[in-house]
Every structure is written in structure tokens, then in C-alpha cells.
Design a protein around this motif. Structure first.
Motif, PDB file in Angstrom:
ATOM      1  N   ILE A   1      35.043  38.758  33.979  1.00  0.00           N
ATOM      2  CA  ILE A   1      35.123  38.129  35.301  1.00  0.00           C
ATOM      3  C   ILE A   1      36.416  38.523  35.996  1.00  0.00           C
ATOM      4  CG2 ILE A   1      35.372  35.898  36.451  1.00  0.00           C
ATOM      5  CD1 ILE A   1      33.451  34.761  34.310  1.00  0.00           C
ATOM      6  N   ALA A   2      37.531  38.492  35.245  1.00  0.00           N
ATOM      7  CA  ALA A   2      38.818  38.867  35.832  1.00  0.00           C
ATOM      8  C   ALA A   2      38.808  40.337  36.253  1.00  0.00           C
ATOM      9  CB  ALA A   2      39.936  38.598  34.828  1.00  0.00           C
ATOM     10  N   ALA A   3      38.158  41.213  35.462  1.00  0.00           N
ATOM     11  CA  ALA A   3      38.115  42.645  35.784  1.00  0.00           C
ATOM     12  C   ALA A   3      37.287  42.896  37.044  1.00  0.00           C
ATOM     13  CB  ALA A   3      37.539  43.422  34.609  1.00  0.00           C
ATOM     14  N   GLU A   4      36.105  42.243  37.164  1.00  0.00           N
ATOM     15  CA  GLU A   4      35.271  42.433  38.356  1.00  0.00           C
ATOM     16  C   GLU A   4      35.970  41.921  39.607  1.00  0.00           C
ATOM     17  OE1 GLU A   4      32.553  44.107  38.560  1.00  0.00           O
ATOM     18  OE2 GLU A   4      32.388  44.483  36.410  1.00  0.00           O
ATOM     19  N   LEU A   5      36.738  40.845  39.451  1.00  0.00           N
ATOM     20  CA  LEU A   5      37.472  40.315  40.593  1.00  0.00           C
ATOM     21  C   LEU A   5      38.534  41.303  41.060  1.00  0.00           C
ATOM     22  CD1 LEU A   5      37.958  37.972  42.534  1.00  0.00           C
ATOM     23  CD2 LEU A   5      39.519  36.985  40.822  1.00  0.00           C
TER      24      LEU A   5
END
Length: 218
Positions: free
Chosen positions: A44-48
Motif C-alpha cells: 500500500i505504501a509503495a503504490e501510494l
């Protein structure tokens, strides 16, 4: 002998209770879900971060795709979190049920022991035991009274003792009456005599005058 039989012979492969095996299985599943949770949080942090980068590059379509994947990961994460809560709840319920079961078993054991003791302890036996105790107490009391009783030949008549005491008191009074009365001293102190004057010593002139007077008188 096979390994299974060998371990069973020495008791190393003893089967665990059902609640213990179930709790261990649930705990293992919980650890696996925690690992997946950490992985989804990283995704989730990477896609953000990717969506932010595409937005700066004015690549709106790529940014939207990143956000869509982020939403999918968040849905999976929510499902995993809910599963974790359910597993935690299940473990708590199993532990509570085990505690309740142990309590019931202990109470049942105590009730059985009390029932067995009551069967062995009949009311007639209790009455008989109490009669024996009372009889022994009475016997002991009689023995103590016999030991404390005065020895034969050493009993004294109280009237004789009182008469002897009165005789002694009469003799004591008679001795006091026969003793002479104390003499009262009639001494009267003498009157004090007036103190005499001590002779005065003459001076040399007075001695010479006295000698001259004596010579003239001759």
C-alpha cells in the motif's frame, strides 16, 4: 521397531489435548496473517508513492491505476485484520472454556469426595464415638479426683484447729498483761547558772602599781 513405536514406547509422542492443539493451530494461523498484514502495508505504501510520482509527471492514468491497486490491497488488509480479530476471539473463548471446564471438574471431584465421606461417616458411628469420648472423659475425671483426695490419716477437724488457735491467742494476751509497765523518766533539767566572767589579765602598769601599794602597806 519403527521410530513411531519407539517414541510411543518412551512417551515422547504423547497426544496433546484437543484444546491445546486447537490453540496452537489458531496461533500459527494468526502469525501467518500478521506476516501478510505487514506485506500488504508495504505494498500500500509503495503504490501510494508511485501514485504521487505519476501525479508529478502528469501521468494521470498511471496514477489512477496505482490508486486502484492500493484500494485492493487495503480491502485485503481489512479482511486480514478482521480475521485476526476473529482468531483472537476464538483463542480467548477456548481458554475461557478450558478454565470453566477445569472448574467444573474440580467441583465435581470435590462433590464426589464429600459424598464418599458422608457414606463412610454414619450417624450411628458418630454417636458411638461421642459416647466413647464422654466415657473416657468421665473416667479421667474420676482418676484425677482420686489422685487429688487427701491421704487417709491426714484429715483434720476444723473445730479442733479453731479451739487451738483461741488457746494460743489467750496465752499471747496473758503474756502481754504480765509484762511490767514501762518506767516514765522524772528527770528535770537544772537551771542554767550564769556564766562567770573570765579573769582579765593586768597590764604592766597595773602590776607595778599593785607592787608599790604592797610596799607602802608594810
Amino acid at each position: 521397531m519403527s521410530f513411531t513405536k519407539f517414541t510411543n514406547f518412551f512417551g515422547k509422542s504423547k497426544k496433546q489435548p484437543d484444546h491445546v492443539a486447537t490453540t496452537e493451530k489458531l496461533s500459527e494461523t494468526l502469525r501467518s496473517l500478521e506476516t501478510k498484514e505487514k506485506l500488504l502495508q508495504k505494498k500500500i505504501a509503495a503504490e501510494l508513492e508511485k501514485a504521487k510520482a505519476f501525479t508529478k509527471a502528469n501521468n494521470k492514468r498511471a496514477a489512477i491505476q496505482c490508486l486502484k491497486r492500493k484500494k485492493l490491497y487495503e480491502q485485503q488488509l481489512e479482511h486480514i485484520v478482521n480475521s485476526q480479530w476473529r482468531i483472537h476471539e476464538q483463542i480467548t473463548m477456548i481458554e475461557s472454556a478450558k478454565c470453566t471446564t477445569d472448574t467444573v471438574v474440580a467441583l465435581r471431584t470435590g462433590a464426589g469426595a464429600m459424598k464418599k465421606m458422608q457414606k463412610e461417616m454414619k450417624i450411628n458411628d458418630v454417636d458411638k464415638t461421642m459416647d466413647e469420648i464422654n466415657a473416657q472423659s468421665e473416667n479421667l475425671k474420676q482418676i484425677q479426683e482420686a489422685i487429688a483426695a487427701p491421704i487417709s490419716g491426714q484429715e483434720f477437724d476444723e473445730a479442733d484447729l479453731e479451739a487451738e488457735l483461741e488457746e494460743l491467742e489467750g496465752l499471747e494476751l496473758e503474756e502481754q498483761l504480765l509484762q511490767p509497765a514501762p518506767v516514765v523518766s522524772q528527770y528535770v533539767p537544772a537551771k542554767k547558772q550564769p556564766a562567770r566572767m573570765a579573769p582579765c589579765h593586768n597590764t604592766a602598769e597595773e602590776d607595778e602599781l599593785a607592787a608599790l601599794t604592797t610596799e607602802l602597806a608594810l
